[in-house]
Design a protein around this motif. Structure first.
Motif, mmCIF file in Angstrom:
data_model
loop_
_atom_site.group_PDB
_atom_site.id
_atom_site.type_symbol
_atom_site.label_atom_id
_atom_site.label_comp_id
_atom_site.label_asym_id
_atom_site.label_seq_id
_atom_site.Cartn_x
_atom_site.Cartn_y
_atom_site.Cartn_z
ATOM 1 N N ILE A 132 0.724 -1.260 -0.067
ATOM 2 C CA ILE A 132 -0.087 0.001 0.067
ATOM 3 C C ILE A 132 1.129 1.095 -0.184
ATOM 4 O O ILE A 132 1.857 1.319 0.851
ATOM 5 N N ILE A 133 0.451 2.039 -0.993
ATOM 6 C CA ILE A 133 1.276 3.419 -0.804
ATOM 7 C C ILE A 133 0.466 4.508 -0.376
ATOM 8 O O ILE A 133 -0.636 4.751 -0.844
ATOM 9 N N ALA A 134 0.861 5.333 0.699
ATOM 10 C CA ALA A 134 0.196 6.672 1.071
ATOM 11 C C ALA A 134 0.404 7.808 0.094
ATOM 12 O O ALA A 134 1.783 7.874 -0.170
ATOM 13 N N LYS A 135 -0.434 8.171 -0.277
ATOM 14 C CA LYS A 135 -0.316 9.471 -1.587
ATOM 15 C C LYS A 135 -0.963 10.954 -1.162
ATOM 16 O O LYS A 135 -1.867 10.834 -0.169
ATOM 17 N N THR A 136 -0.287 11.707 -1.839
ATOM 18 C CA THR A 136 -0.811 13.147 -1.443
ATOM 19 C C THR A 136 -1.106 13.792 -2.872
ATOM 20 O O THR A 136 -0.290 13.464 -3.934
ATOM 21 N N LYS A 137 -2.059 14.782 -2.881
ATOM 22 C CA LYS A 137 -2.173 15.449 -4.340
ATOM 23 C C LYS A 137 -2.467 16.898 -3.679
ATOM 24 O O LYS A 137 -3.379 17.093 -2.788
ATOM 25 N N TYR A 138 -1.631 18.053 -3.993
ATOM 26 C CA TYR A 138 -2.048 19.305 -3.685
ATOM 27 C C TYR A 138 -3.015 19.707 -4.500
ATOM 28 O O TYR A 138 -3.120 19.818 -5.947
ATOM 29 N N ILE A 139 -4.253 20.480 -3.716
ATOM 30 C CA ILE A 139 -5.372 20.690 -4.654
ATOM 31 C C ILE A 139 -5.466 22.330 -4.858
ATOM 32 O O ILE A 139 -5.815 22.714 -5.765
ATOM 33 N N GLY A 140 -4.835 22.969 -3.644
ATOM 34 C CA GLY A 140 -4.862 24.489 -3.876
ATOM 35 C C GLY A 140 -4.313 24.903 -2.357
ATOM 36 O O GLY A 140 -3.967 24.147 -1.720
ATOM 37 N N LEU A 141 -4.422 26.335 -2.320
ATOM 38 C CA LEU A 141 -3.898 26.956 -1.059
ATOM 39 C C LEU A 141 -4.399 26.270 0.160
ATOM 40 O O LEU A 141 -5.808 26.182 0.312
ATOM 41 N N ASN A 142 -3.574 25.724 1.024
ATOM 42 C CA ASN A 142 -4.010 24.946 2.236
ATOM 43 C C ASN A 142 -4.969 23.688 2.048
ATOM 44 O O ASN A 142 -5.818 23.533 3.045
ATOM 45 N N LEU A 143 -4.970 23.244 0.643
ATOM 46 C CA LEU A 143 -6.004 22.058 0.507
ATOM 47 C C LEU A 143 -5.041 20.866 -0.073
ATOM 48 O O LEU A 143 -4.398 21.202 -0.968
ATOM 49 N N LEU A 144 -5.201 19.828 0.663
ATOM 50 C CA LEU A 144 -4.407 18.650 0.367
ATOM 51 C C LEU A 144 -5.261 17.534 0.440
ATOM 52 O O LEU A 144 -6.151 17.413 1.337
ATOM 53 N N GLU A 145 -5.119 16.546 -0.685
ATOM 54 C CA GLU A 145 -5.718 15.333 -0.530
ATOM 55 C C GLU A 145 -4.860 14.105 -0.105
ATOM 56 O O GLU A 145 -3.837 14.136 -0.640
#
Length: 149
Positions: A119-132
């Protein structure tokens, strides 16, 4: 003078990766029998520098037990939290920390892991102070996590 600065930088940044967290009792671990959880920091940037301004994704808690963000661990390790966990198959609640030099964010996720699963933990920058932040099966790319309640 130059040697002193290099020595101080090495001491402050650590020398080794913090070892993987595991709840397996045995001395030798065959990863094919357990669930391997890695953060994208560990899996995709294994050659990152000791002094980096890039974000890190760290494992902080597993089923409520603190496994990361350990004070003074950086005197030996270059990070204060594990970025890999080897777990007995089952249902888990984890807390991840997305960390930049001056900011951080916590994400609480739940998942069920199966033997031999990576399993890989991932992130995606969505916008200012927003992260998935999510967990996905490394083989299929399927999202397998839900937000912890």
């Amino acid at each position: 003078m130059k040697k002193t600065i290099i020595l101080i930088a090495a001491l402050l940044s650590g020398c080794a990766e913090m070892p993987a967290y595991t709840n397996v009792e045995s001395g030798t671990i065959d990863e094919s029998k357990y669930v391997v959880l890695e953060t994208n920091t560990h899996a995709e940037r294994n050659k990152r520098s000791y002094i980096s301004l890039e974000p890190e994704l760290n494992i902080i808690r597993v089923n409520g037990e603190k496994v990361g963000n350990i004070p003074f661990s950086t005197y030996y390790y270059k990070n204060d939290s594990p970025q890999k966990a080897i777990l007995i198959p089952g249902k888990y609640s984890i807390q991840l920390e997305y960390k930049l030099p001056r900011h951080f964010l916590f994400a609480d996720l739940e998942f069920t892991g199966h033997a031999g699963q990576k399993i890989i933990a991932k992130t995606k920058y969505i916008g200012l102070n927003l992260l998935e932040v999510w967990l996905e099966d490394a083989e299929t790319g399927e999202k397998i996590s839900t937000r912890a309640e």
